[in-house]
Design an enzyme around this catalytic site. Sequence first.
Site, mmCIF file in Angstrom:
data_model
loop_
_atom_site.group_PDB
_atom_site.id
_atom_site.type_symbol
_atom_site.label_atom_id
_atom_site.label_comp_id
_atom_site.label_asym_id
_atom_site.label_seq_id
_atom_site.Cartn_x
_atom_site.Cartn_y
_atom_site.Cartn_z
ATOM 1 N N SER A 123 0.859 -1.190 0.000
ATOM 2 C CA SER A 123 0.000 0.000 0.000
ATOM 3 C C SER A 123 0.894 1.238 0.000
ATOM 4 C CB SER A 123 -0.860 0.018 1.264
ATOM 5 O OG SER A 123 -1.436 1.302 1.468
ATOM 6 N N TYR A 141 -2.503 -1.018 10.434
ATOM 7 C CA TYR A 141 -2.461 -1.239 8.978
ATOM 8 C C TYR A 141 -1.135 -0.754 8.387
ATOM 9 C CZ TYR A 141 -4.076 -1.186 4.101
ATOM 10 O OH TYR A 141 -4.213 -1.398 2.749
HETATM 11 P P1 NAI Z 1 -11.209 -6.034 -0.407
HETATM 12 O O1 NAI Z 1 -11.752 -5.918 0.950
HETATM 13 O O2 NAI Z 1 -12.144 -6.088 -1.554
HETATM 14 O O3 NAI Z 1 -10.237 -7.282 -0.543
HETATM 15 C C1 NAI Z 1 -9.573 -7.901 0.528
HETATM 16 C C2 NAI Z 1 -9.748 -9.384 0.343
HETATM 17 O O4 NAI Z 1 -9.005 -10.084 1.336
HETATM 18 C C3 NAI Z 1 -11.213 -9.800 0.509
HETATM 19 O O5 NAI Z 1 -11.593 -10.605 -0.585
HETATM 20 C C4 NAI Z 1 -11.214 -10.585 1.806
HETATM 21 O O6 NAI Z 1 -12.177 -11.610 1.847
HETATM 22 C C5 NAI Z 1 -9.806 -11.147 1.792
HETATM 23 N N1 NAI Z 1 -9.388 -11.589 3.111
HETATM 24 C C6 NAI Z 1 -9.501 -10.920 4.284
HETATM 25 N N2 NAI Z 1 -9.041 -11.675 5.296
HETATM 26 C C7 NAI Z 1 -8.600 -12.838 4.740
HETATM 27 C C8 NAI Z 1 -8.013 -14.018 5.253
HETATM 28 N N3 NAI Z 1 -7.753 -14.155 6.560
HETATM 29 N N4 NAI Z 1 -7.712 -15.017 4.381
HETATM 30 C C9 NAI Z 1 -7.952 -14.896 3.067
HETATM 31 N N5 NAI Z 1 -8.515 -13.806 2.520
HETATM 32 C C10 NAI Z 1 -8.827 -12.786 3.354
HETATM 33 O O7 NAI Z 1 -10.202 -4.808 -0.584
HETATM 34 P P2 NAI Z 1 -9.059 -4.550 -1.662
HETATM 35 O O8 NAI Z 1 -8.903 -3.103 -1.739
HETATM 36 O O9 NAI Z 1 -9.298 -5.304 -2.892
HETATM 37 O O10 NAI Z 1 -7.771 -5.117 -0.898
HETATM 38 C C11 NAI Z 1 -6.838 -5.998 -1.482
HETATM 39 C C12 NAI Z 1 -5.455 -5.661 -0.990
HETATM 40 O O11 NAI Z 1 -5.079 -4.386 -1.492
HETATM 41 C C13 NAI Z 1 -5.322 -5.573 0.531
HETATM 42 O O12 NAI Z 1 -4.102 -6.163 0.923
HETATM 43 C C14 NAI Z 1 -5.279 -4.070 0.793
HETATM 44 O O13 NAI Z 1 -4.569 -3.758 1.955
HETATM 45 C C15 NAI Z 1 -4.553 -3.603 -0.452
HETATM 46 N N6 NAI Z 1 -4.727 -2.184 -0.766
HETATM 47 C C16 NAI Z 1 -5.957 -1.666 -1.109
HETATM 48 C C17 NAI Z 1 -6.074 -0.341 -1.440
HETATM 49 C C18 NAI Z 1 -7.366 0.296 -1.815
HETATM 50 O O14 NAI Z 1 -7.406 1.536 -1.871
HETATM 51 N N7 NAI Z 1 -8.421 -0.429 -2.117
HETATM 52 C C19 NAI Z 1 -4.900 0.546 -1.445
HETATM 53 C C20 NAI Z 1 -3.667 -0.099 -1.048
HETATM 54 C C21 NAI Z 1 -3.607 -1.410 -0.745
HETATM 55 C C1 BGC Z 2 -6.256 1.538 2.154
HETATM 56 C C2 BGC Z 2 -7.432 2.329 1.611
HETATM 57 C C3 BGC Z 2 -7.016 3.748 1.316
HETATM 58 C C4 BGC Z 2 -5.755 3.793 0.474
HETATM 59 C C5 BGC Z 2 -5.228 5.208 0.294
HETATM 60 C C6 BGC Z 2 -5.100 1.656 1.217
HETATM 61 O O1 BGC Z 2 -4.002 0.926 1.671
HETATM 62 O O2 BGC Z 2 -6.633 0.168 2.321
HETATM 63 O O3 BGC Z 2 -8.489 2.320 2.553
HETATM 64 O O4 BGC Z 2 -8.056 4.422 0.609
HETATM 65 O O5 BGC Z 2 -4.747 3.009 1.073
HETATM 66 O O6 BGC Z 2 -5.125 5.894 1.510
#
Ligand code: NAI
Ligand code: BGC
Length: 266
Positions: free
Chosen positions: A151, A164
């Site tokens: 991130s 986080y």
């Molecule tokens: P999301 O909430 O849609 O995806 C996260 C996924 O991880 C979900 O499918 C959830 O079921 C799964 N998950 C959670 N706990 C778990 C476990 N114990 N075992 C297996 N799966 C598990 O959100 P997003 O945004 O797609 O997140 C994906 C990755 O991207 C995360 O690592 C998040 O930190 C990272 N990220 C997201 C950003 C954003 O702005 N959306 C920005 C920077 C990083």
């Molecule tokens: C976080 C989001 C956030 C983004 C930018 C990600 O790592 O999961 O919630 O919007 O960073 O701040």
Amino acid sequence: MGLLKNQVALVTGASSGIGKSVAFYLAKEGAQVAVNYYSDKEGAEDVVQKIKDIGRSAFAIQADVGSEEDVLRMFKAVYDEYDNLDILVSNAGIQKDAPFEEMTLDQWNAVIRTNLTGAFLCAKQAVKYFLKRGVVEGISKSAGKIIFMSSVHQEIPWAGHINYSASKGGLTELMRSLSQETANKLIRVNSIAPGAIKTPINEDVWKDDEKHKHLLKLIPYNRLGEPEDIAEAAVWLASDKSEYVNGTTLFVDGGMTLYPGFIDNG
Ligand code: NAI
Ligand code: BGC
């Protein structure tokens, strides 16, 4: 077929958001994909179906990445199904936000367990396999590729989200040290650091007009990212196009890490 022809990929947390898009884009480039989910079976089956609809192969596998037992079972399922593994995208991640003085140990532990320990457990199994298998001529120049979903908060401190940002900072040194340890075995380890991407993890922000407007001030490129912006980067990092890229973080953030507060002279 594409950049990832005949390769096998495992994407964790692939039933929604970024992981879902990454799984689909890897498949579009020819990979066979194991779609890991935690509890959203329907979301995982949806991406599996979308992959099958374009004539590629995928299957859904439930596992909690924070449980070693589950991770071992998940990797076994991948080998049973495809008898191979070339790409791990360690993407699963959660937020449990709280002001620091109110943050409970449970909130701290939950985030570290999924975002950091989960990445360790999955990468360990992938590395074990890549070391044993080595390079397969005609498939990829590397013995295996690991992409961690970090991130911008590996870099940007994040008040109110200290569990986080600590998890993503830890992930960065896990990635760099692992790359240092395994690059001479031709295993490539890198991270993607997304900025604000429209997914369920931050929908409380982008679905609210005021918060959305405020967030845009932090993004010089003036739009939130889409999961596809990250999926395109993951395809490149997983492919031989990036063969010489090792131990690096690719920021895909619309300029969020460019100190946007200084746009007006500071
Ligand atoms: P999301 O909430 O849609 O995806 C996260 C996924 O991880 C979900 O499918 C959830 O079921 C799964 N998950 C959670 N706990 C778990 C476990 N114990 N075992 C297996 N799966 C598990 O959100 P997003 O945004 O797609 O997140 C994906 C990755 O991207 C995360 O690592 C998040 O930190 C990272 N990220 C997201 C950003 C954003 O702005 N959306 C920005 C920077 C990083
Ligand atoms: C976080 C989001 C956030 C983004 C930018 C990600 O790592 O999961 O919630 O919007 O960073 O701040």
